[in-house]
Each structure stands twice: as structure tokens, then as C-alpha cells.
Design an enzyme around this catalytic site. Structure first.
Site, PDB file in Angstrom:
ATOM      1  N   SER A 126       2.843   5.473   7.588  1.00 42.67           N
ATOM      2  CA  SER A 126       1.491   6.035   7.695  1.00 42.67           C
ATOM      3  C   SER A 126       0.523   5.016   8.257  1.00 42.67           C
ATOM      4  CB  SER A 126       0.957   6.420   6.316  1.00 42.67           C
ATOM      5  OG  SER A 126       1.818   7.290   5.681  1.00 42.67           O
ATOM      6  N   HIS A 147       5.705  10.647  12.566  1.00 45.61           N
ATOM      7  CA  HIS A 147       4.958  10.711  11.302  1.00 45.61           C
ATOM      8  C   HIS A 147       4.815  12.147  10.812  1.00 45.61           C
ATOM      9  CE1 HIS A 147       0.954  10.164   9.016  1.00 45.61           C
ATOM     10  NE2 HIS A 147       1.920   9.672   8.264  1.00 45.61           N
ATOM     11  N   GLU A 159       3.184  13.626  14.091  1.00 50.46           N
ATOM     12  CA  GLU A 159       2.585  12.750  15.098  1.00 50.46           C
ATOM     13  C   GLU A 159       3.696  11.884  15.694  1.00 50.46           C
ATOM     14  OE1 GLU A 159      -1.905  12.056  13.241  1.00 50.46           O
ATOM     15  OE2 GLU A 159      -0.332  10.690  12.603  1.00 50.46           O
ATOM     16  N   ASN A 197      -5.048  10.348   9.963  1.00 48.39           N
ATOM     17  CA  ASN A 197      -5.560   9.434   8.945  1.00 48.39           C
ATOM     18  C   ASN A 197      -6.749   8.616   9.430  1.00 48.39           C
ATOM     19  OD1 ASN A 197      -4.037  10.139   6.733  1.00 48.39           O
ATOM     20  ND2 ASN A 197      -2.335   8.792   7.300  1.00 48.39           N
TER      21      ASN A 197
HETATM   22  P1  NAI Z   1       8.520   7.301  -2.086  1.00 51.26           P
HETATM   23  O1  NAI Z   1       8.173   6.155  -2.952  1.00 51.26           O
HETATM   24  O2  NAI Z   1       8.503   8.678  -2.627  1.00 51.26           O
HETATM   25  O3  NAI Z   1       9.989   7.052  -1.475  1.00 51.26           O
HETATM   26  C1  NAI Z   1      10.408   5.851  -0.915  1.00 51.26           C
HETATM   27  C2  NAI Z   1      11.893   5.709  -1.186  1.00 51.26           C
HETATM   28  O4  NAI Z   1      12.391   4.603  -0.442  1.00 51.26           O
HETATM   29  C3  NAI Z   1      12.219   5.452  -2.657  1.00 51.26           C
HETATM   30  O5  NAI Z   1      13.151   6.397  -3.100  1.00 51.26           O
HETATM   31  C4  NAI Z   1      12.800   4.044  -2.653  1.00 51.26           C
HETATM   32  O6  NAI Z   1      13.847   3.881  -3.601  1.00 51.26           O
HETATM   33  C5  NAI Z   1      13.332   3.921  -1.256  1.00 51.26           C
HETATM   34  N1  NAI Z   1      13.427   2.556  -0.750  1.00 51.26           N
HETATM   35  C6  NAI Z   1      12.536   1.551  -0.909  1.00 51.26           C
HETATM   36  N2  NAI Z   1      12.967   0.471  -0.239  1.00 51.26           N
HETATM   37  C7  NAI Z   1      14.138   0.799   0.356  1.00 51.26           C
HETATM   38  C8  NAI Z   1      15.045   0.121   1.179  1.00 51.26           C
HETATM   39  N3  NAI Z   1      14.851  -1.150   1.561  1.00 51.26           N
HETATM   40  N4  NAI Z   1      16.141   0.773   1.629  1.00 51.26           N
HETATM   41  C9  NAI Z   1      16.343   2.064   1.254  1.00 51.26           C
HETATM   42  N5  NAI Z   1      15.531   2.759   0.460  1.00 51.26           N
HETATM   43  C10 NAI Z   1      14.437   2.134   0.018  1.00 51.26           C
HETATM   44  O7  NAI Z   1       7.571   7.180  -0.798  1.00 51.26           O
HETATM   45  P2  NAI Z   1       7.150   8.315   0.228  1.00 51.26           P
HETATM   46  O8  NAI Z   1       5.869   8.893  -0.196  1.00 51.26           O
HETATM   47  O9  NAI Z   1       8.308   9.177   0.526  1.00 51.26           O
HETATM   48  O10 NAI Z   1       6.801   7.419   1.523  1.00 51.26           O
HETATM   49  C11 NAI Z   1       7.807   6.877   2.341  1.00 51.26           C
HETATM   50  C12 NAI Z   1       7.220   6.483   3.686  1.00 51.26           C
HETATM   51  O11 NAI Z   1       6.593   7.617   4.267  1.00 51.26           O
HETATM   52  C13 NAI Z   1       6.153   5.403   3.627  1.00 51.26           C
HETATM   53  O12 NAI Z   1       6.261   4.635   4.800  1.00 51.26           O
HETATM   54  C14 NAI Z   1       4.851   6.203   3.621  1.00 51.26           C
HETATM   55  O13 NAI Z   1       3.776   5.480   4.146  1.00 51.26           O
HETATM   56  C15 NAI Z   1       5.228   7.341   4.561  1.00 51.26           C
HETATM   57  N6  NAI Z   1       4.464   8.583   4.402  1.00 51.26           N
HETATM   58  C16 NAI Z   1       4.138   9.081   3.169  1.00 51.26           C
HETATM   59  C17 NAI Z   1       3.439  10.274   3.061  1.00 51.26           C
HETATM   60  C18 NAI Z   1       3.093  10.837   1.723  1.00 51.26           C
HETATM   61  O14 NAI Z   1       2.198  11.710   1.658  1.00 51.26           O
HETATM   62  N7  NAI Z   1       3.744  10.444   0.634  1.00 51.26           N
HETATM   63  C19 NAI Z   1       3.024  11.041   4.249  1.00 51.26           C
HETATM   64  C20 NAI Z   1       3.509  10.484   5.494  1.00 51.26           C
HETATM   65  C21 NAI Z   1       4.162   9.286   5.547  1.00 51.26           C
END
Ligand code: NAI
Length: 400
Positions: A126, A147, A159, A197
């Protein structure tokens, strides 16, 4: 034309990764989904099974089709080199892991050891720079931002963000894939906040400013933007819903990424909520109190005050959309699409600006800038020039 036989990899099986994997599998792809934590992977699998049960119950899928979709997803436990070898057949891998540059760079380096040289490395980040992710890779031309919005199976917008290093063919392939998943794709420059954003910042920032200046309370500002503005949620209820930890972090990263441009200045009021642990709905308290029995504050339903609030927030939003076009962050059409499909704005901001009258938007910003002496209200050069030319804000020509 992308073909559904391409194997798609997703790393990170949290809220976003699990959703993206589901989208790809729903469009016929074999999907490899990995997470560093077994528990997260198990939650993603259970989530997919539940989502498919719902599709069958609602008769949107047959049981056989739902089972076939589930069978197309391979769940990989861990991200050791051994585990990542499962990604070798992937045509594109989308990472949706923790929002940390060093961790994402390390993952891309590890993936490059197993992927074919022409496989695409995509990031769902993001807030991080796509160029900084590419910078860590041997084949920088294959790295692109893709994105999604949360929840990925529901929200239509994606995006597509090429970095300065990205090969045009990679951008085209990533976009064609997302299009084939029936997403609405827009092209965004690799700049803080991309389109949505960035352009949405004043919805929160200017509302917080109105609150801090004592123009109105949260309930009144929310009421005004919902009933007079037509937004689905008011800014304070939306910030409480998103969580102040997440919302403040996005504001902060855009502000820092823009070298502290006052347009994106975070709010002290919101910072205090965060510091106090009043994160919003998830902690039971944010701007509003979500405890059982707490009474909801009553808005002052004054139409004149409401119009004053909506005009000020809208002037800032329109200016931001105009500036994004001026700086080549996105096209006129894409900023309209992005805000209506990514955050459900009732109208595209340029269309809205034309309706209000671009000269009125300009006059409002100039008077705010004059009164406050604050550069956050400086009008976009493009806004001035479009007004001078008597043109529409949706005029796609460059005004440079
Ligand atoms: P989340 O915390 O729900 O999931 C992240 C996952 O990645 C976790 O299950 C974690 O165990 C895993 N993880 C962490 N480090 C790791 C690694 N080195 N190798 C493999 N797995 C690993 O986070 P979420 O919300 O799904 O966000 C993920 C990405 O998406 C971030 O970059 C965030 O900025 C982006 N994003 C999030 C949005 C949202 O509304 N939550 C919207 C758009 C993008």
C-alpha cells in the site's frame, strides 16, 4: 491475452493474500499460496472453504465447481528455499506479506532464485516504493505493483504500478491478468499512496482539521458528509472502522513520502487516539464509544453548516484529484474510476468539481489559503489553468 493455465503464486495468506489467491483460483488458475506462519495458512484455507460453502449455498457455484476451485489452490507452509521451490512454475507471484521493505526485498531475492527469468514479481504493497523493491532484484524489469483493495474478492479496483525500472511488457501482462479476473484496473505512478490512498487523504485530513478548529463535532461532520455529501460513511466513523493504527500509518507514510508537504500533514488529534489505544471499533473506542449502552452523539442538523463542511472537504478532494492528473500520477479517467470503485465515492471528483464549478473550488481554496496562511490549501496549478481556460476538469489535455 493471458491464459488461465498460467500458475499464479501468492505469498502471505493474511487478509489480502488469501483473497487474491481466491480471485485467481476463481478464474481458473492453479494457485500456490504460502505463508511464514502455519496458523495463517490454516485460517486462509478455512476461509476459502467457508467462502465456497457460501457460494454453493447461494447457488452461485455448483459443489463440483467449488471443490474444483479449492483443489486448484496448493497451500505451502513456510518460506524456506525448499518451500519456495513450489513457486518454480509460476508465471507471476504476488506478495502480500508484512508491510516492511527489508522483509519484502528478502522475499523477492529468494523468489528470484526459483522463478523463471520472465516470471513477474508483483507487490500488493500500500505504501512502499515499487522501485525500492525492484532495486533489490537481479531482474528489476519484472517487478511491478499490483494493488488490490480489501476484501480482494469483492472490491473491483486494482491499481497497476510500474516502477521506473519496470518493462512495459510486464506492466501490460500484469494488467491483462487482473483484467481477465474482471477487475477494474487503473495505472498509477510509483508515488506515495498511488492514486486512492493519496487522493483520499483530505477526506480524513480536512475533516480532522474542521474538528480541531471547532467548526463542528464528529457526529455533525459525519452527518454532513453522508447526507449532503452522499458519502457512504462519514470520515470519523470510517476512521474508527479502518482502525486509527492503520489509517494514521497510511497518512504518516504519505506525508513522509511527500517530504512533509503540508497538504498531507497528519492530525495531532488522531495521533492522541492512537497513543491512548483508542483504535476504533476493534478496541471498543475511537472517536465514538462502542461500549454496550453507550449513547451515540447527536449531530447538529444544520443545513448551512453541513454545506460549509462539505464544500471545504470537497474542495480539498477535488484539488488533490486535479493535482494527481497534473503530476502525471494517473489519467483523468483513471482518477475518476479509482475513487468511485476503490473507495465508493458517489461521483468521480473531477466530475463533481465541474458540477460545483471549478472556479468555486479555486475560490474556496484561495480564501482558505489567504485566511490561514497555510500552504496545505494551495490550489493545483492545473486547477488555475483549467479555470482560466474555461475548460472542464475532465479535459484530458496537459496544462503544463
Ligand atoms: P495480514 O497481516 O493480514 O497478512 C500478512 C501475512 O503475511 C500474515 O499471514 C503473515 O504471517 C505473513 N507474512 C509476514 N511475513 C512473511 C514472510 N516473510 N513470508 C511469508 N509470509 C509472511 O496483512 P494484510 O492486511 O493482508 O496486508 C498484506 C499486504 O497487503 C501489506 O503489504 C499491506 O500493505 C497490503 N494491503 C493491505 C490492505 C488492507 O486493507 N489490509 C489493502 C491493500 C494492500
Amino acid at each position: 491475452m493471458p491464459d488461465a493455465s498460467a500458475v499464479i503464486g501468492v505469498v502471505g495468506a493474511g487478509a489480502m493474500g488469501a483473497g487474491i489467491a481466491q480471485v485467481a483460483a476463481a478464474h481458473g488458475h492453479v494457485v500456490v499460496l504460502a505463508d511464514a506462519q502455519s496458523a495463517a495458512l490454516a485460517r486462509a484455507r478455512a476461509g476459502h472453504e467457508k467462502a465456497m460453502a457460501r457460494e454453493v449455498e447461494k447457488q452461485r457455484l455448483t459443489r463440483e465447481a467449488a471443490d474444483a476451485l479449492l483443489a486448484r489452490i496448493t497451500y505451502v507452509d513456510g518460506v524456506s528455499d525448499d518451500a519456495l521451490s513450489a513457486f518454480a512454475p509460476c508465471a507471476m507471484v504476488i506478495e502480500a506479506i508484512v508491510e516492511r521493505l527489508d522483509v519484502k526485498q528478502e522475499l523477492f531475492r529468494a523468489l528470484e532464485r526459483v522463478l523463471a527469468p520472465d516470471a513477474i514479481l508483483a507487490s500488493n504493497t500500500s505504501s512502499l516504493s515499487i522501485a525500492a523493491l525492484a532495486g533489490a532484484c537481479a531482474h528489476k524489469q519484472r517487478v511491478v505493483g499490483v494493488h488490490f483493495f480489501n476484501p480482494a474478492p469483492v472490491m473491483p479496483l486494482v491499481e497497476i504500478i510500474p516502477a521506473i525500472t519496470t518493462a512495459p511488457a510486464v506492466t501490460d501482462r500484469a494488467r491483462a491478468l487482473a483484467d481477465s479476473w474482471r477487475k477494474t484496473t487503473v495505472l498509477a505512478a510509483d508515488t506515495p499512496g498511488f492514486i486512492v490512498n493519496r487522493v483520499a487523504r483530505p477526506f480524513y485530513g480536512e475533516s480532522l482539521r474542521l474538528l480541531e478548529e471547532g467548526v463542528a463535532d464528529c457526529a455533525t461532520i459525519d452527518w454532513a458528509l453522508r447526507t449532503v455529501g452522499g458519502f457512504r460513511m462519514g470520515p470519523f466513523e470510517l476512521m474508527d472502522f479502518i482502525g486509527h493504527d492503520v489509517n494514521f500509518a497510511v497518512t504518516r507514510s504519505v506525508f513522509d513520502g511527500m517530504f512533509h508537504d503540508p497538504r498531507y500533514r497528519p492530525s495531532l488529534r488522531q495521533q492522541r487516539l492512537l497513543e491512548a489505544g483508542w483504535l476504533g471499533r476493534k478496541s471498543g473506542r475511537g472517536f465514538y464509544d462502542y461500549a454496550n449502552g453507550a449513547s451515540a452523539p447527536v449531530p447538529t442538523e444544520d443545513p448551512v453548516l453541513a454545506q460549509q463542511i462539505v464544500d471545504r472537504v470537497l474542495a480539498m478532494l477535488v484539488n488533490e484529484a486535479v493535482e494527481a492528473v497534473h503530476l502525471g500520477i494517473c489519467s483523468v479517467d483513471d482518477v475518476e474510476l479509482a475513487m468511485t470503485t476503490g473507495v465508493n465515492y458517489p461521483r468521480g471528483l473531477l466530475t463533481w468539481g465541474d458540477e460545483i464549478g471549478s472556479a468555486n473550488v479555486l475560490a474556496r481554496l484561495q480564501s482558505l489559503q489567504y485566511e490561514t496562511g497555510d500552504d496545505r490549501y494551495r490550489p493545483s496549478v492545473r486547477l488555475r489553468r483549467v479555470v482560466q481556460a474555461g475548460a472542464s476538469l475532465r479535459d484530458p489535455r496537459r496544462y503544463s
